[in-house]
Design an enzyme around this catalytic site. Structure first.
Site, mmCIF file in Angstrom:
data_model
loop_
_atom_site.group_PDB
_atom_site.id
_atom_site.type_symbol
_atom_site.label_atom_id
_atom_site.label_comp_id
_atom_site.label_asym_id
_atom_site.label_seq_id
_atom_site.Cartn_x
_atom_site.Cartn_y
_atom_site.Cartn_z
ATOM 1 N N GLU A 1 0.807 -1.222 0.000
ATOM 2 C CA GLU A 1 0.000 0.000 0.000
ATOM 3 C C GLU A 1 0.844 1.277 0.000
ATOM 4 O OE1 GLU A 1 -3.994 -1.512 2.326
ATOM 5 O OE2 GLU A 1 -2.236 -1.048 3.532
ATOM 6 N N GLY B 1 -12.698 -2.390 1.192
ATOM 7 C CA GLY B 1 -13.831 -3.011 0.519
ATOM 8 C C GLY B 1 -14.869 -1.947 0.173
ATOM 9 N N ASP C 1 -11.952 -4.724 -3.363
ATOM 10 C CA ASP C 1 -12.962 -5.790 -3.340
ATOM 11 C C ASP C 1 -14.276 -5.140 -2.969
ATOM 12 O OD1 ASP C 1 -13.458 -6.230 -0.207
ATOM 13 O OD2 ASP C 1 -11.320 -5.862 -0.502
ATOM 14 N N MET D 1 -10.017 -1.529 8.099
ATOM 15 C CA MET D 1 -9.746 -1.994 9.456
ATOM 16 C C MET D 1 -8.892 -1.043 10.287
ATOM 17 S SD MET D 1 -9.226 -6.048 8.463
ATOM 18 C CE MET D 1 -9.246 -6.645 10.140
ATOM 19 N N GLU D 2 -8.611 0.163 9.788
ATOM 20 C CA GLU D 2 -7.695 1.050 10.518
ATOM 21 C C GLU D 2 -8.134 2.513 10.601
ATOM 22 O OE1 GLU D 2 -6.541 -0.657 7.702
ATOM 23 O OE2 GLU D 2 -5.776 -2.425 8.752
#
Ligand code: SAH
Length: 262
Positions: free
Chosen positions: A25, A94, A228, A204-205
């Site tokens: 990333e 996502g 995704d 998630m962060e």
């Protein structure tokens, strides 16, 4: 913990903290920093903090790894040990919004922890005792990031969509939600849409970073490329996107972002 001793040219300007969860990333950012200024690496709490400059901007670049605790701990070190003036996070996510497709980019206006629920003591999603559920990203920094994304998509979007068989990428601004789950089912996406109709992307962060930055008064901005659509195809789509495409997006967006700041 005391502040790390900075050399003379490092103290002139407070650095920008640049974060991702996973190495792909960051794209070519560390290589660019190595070529420009050389990199001094400080290891703390099992993370490597790389200090140098990118297009003249002093930076501390690091990997948070995955999840809200990892992100909060890492951004806290950036603030306390490296005295960063602002934080930028780049990564994948996502897609949750109906219009958000693989290959699109989302720049967060707001962030929220979708798995935080201390009800009935506090409203669902609210951070207990702070009285807030949504944390704003910094407007100026986010506008710069969004402009970098628009320029990247305008110049390279056609080639990217051909090369990776994705739709013509679009840039979205809005709500990003974060939690300690990799979301990978149609039912889970629907539940997120039902509870948070304006959510564009899930990861998630981001919201953990936004909360810590809010608490310390440090501006932050979060940019996410959609790897995704958080459904049953998500594990395969995420893995392929991360390895083959994420780096090209990060390099394209961050290079332009630093050019605009420089
Ligand atoms: N280390 C593992 C797992 C990564 S978890 C690996 O490399 O395979 C997924 C990462 O991408 C997290 O950092 C998260 O922020 C982001 N992400 C991408 N798609 C996601 C989704 N559908 N749900 C939650 N997080 C997602």
């Amino acid at each position: 913990m005391s502040t790390v001793q900075l050399s003379n040219n490092e103290v002139a300007r407070r650095p920008l903290g640049v974060l991702a969860a996973l190495p792909q990333e960051l794209g070519d950012l560390l290589a660019a920093m190595r070529a420009e200024s050389g990199v001094r690496t400080v290891t703390l709490g099992q993370r490597d903090y790389h200090v140098g400059t990118v297009q003249g901007t002093p930076c501390v670049v690091t990997l948070a790894r995955v999840g809200k605790v990892a992100a909060a701990a890492t951004v806290s070190a950036l603030i306390h040990v490296f005295d960063v003036e602002a934080v930028v996070f780049a990564g994948v996510a996502g897609g949750v919004g109906r219009d958000v497709h693989i290959g699109d980019i989302v720049v967060a206006d707001m962030l929220l922890q979708h798995d935080l629920d201390a009800s009935p003591l506090f409203p669902r999603f609210e951070v207990p005792l702070l009285g807030m559920a949504r944390f704003g990203a910094d407007e100026t920094l986010s506008a710069q990031l969004a402009a970098a994304c628009e320029s990247f998509v305008a110049q390279e979007g056609g080639a990217l969509s051909t090369r990776f068989s994705t739709q013509m990428p679009r840039v979205h601004r809005g709500l990003i939600v974060s939690g300690d789950q990799f979301v990978a089912s149609a039912a889970a996406v629907q539940a997120l849409r039902d509870a948070l109709p304006d959510a564009l992307a899930v990861e998630m962060e981001g919201a953990a970073i936004a909360q810590v930055c809010f608490e310390y008064g440090v501006p932050c901005a979060i940019v996410r490329t959609i790897s995704d659509t958080a459904d049953a195809h998500a594990p395969a789509s995420f893995a392929t996107f991360l390895v083959e495409i994420a780096g090209a997006y990060s390099t394209g967006v961050l290079t332009r972002f630093f050019q605009m700041r420089g």
